[in-house]
Design a protein around this motif. Structure first.
Motif, short mmCIF file in Angstrom:
data_model
loop_
_atom_site.label_atom_id
_atom_site.label_comp_id
_atom_site.label_asym_id
_atom_site.label_seq_id
_atom_site.Cartn_x
_atom_site.Cartn_y
_atom_site.Cartn_z
N ASP A 27 -21.52 10.03 11.74
CA ASP A 27 -22.81 9.95 12.43
C ASP A 27 -23.69 11.18 12.20
N ALA A 28 -23.41 11.95 11.16
CA ALA A 28 -24.17 13.16 10.86
C ALA A 28 -24.88 13.05 9.52
N PRO A 29 -25.93 13.86 9.31
CA PRO A 29 -26.62 13.83 8.02
C PRO A 29 -25.74 14.42 6.91
#
Length: 44
Positions: A27-29
């Motif tokens: 869920d992170a860039p």
């Protein structure tokens, strides 16, 4: 952003660098931002 401490009431002019994040969580860039240099800090 890594290396930067924001203070409300100021306008900043910064040089930043985008770096890849090799194994980010789902869920992170896939990139991170890092401060290279603070050029100026002026009252807003």
């Amino acid at each position: 952003m890594d290396g930067f401490d924001y203070e409300p009431g100021y306008t900043y002019h910064l040089t930043i660098e985008q770096r890849p994040w090799p194994n980010p969580p789902a869920d992170a860039p896939s990139v991170t931002w890092h401060l290279v240099r603070q050029i100026s800090k002026d009252p807003a």
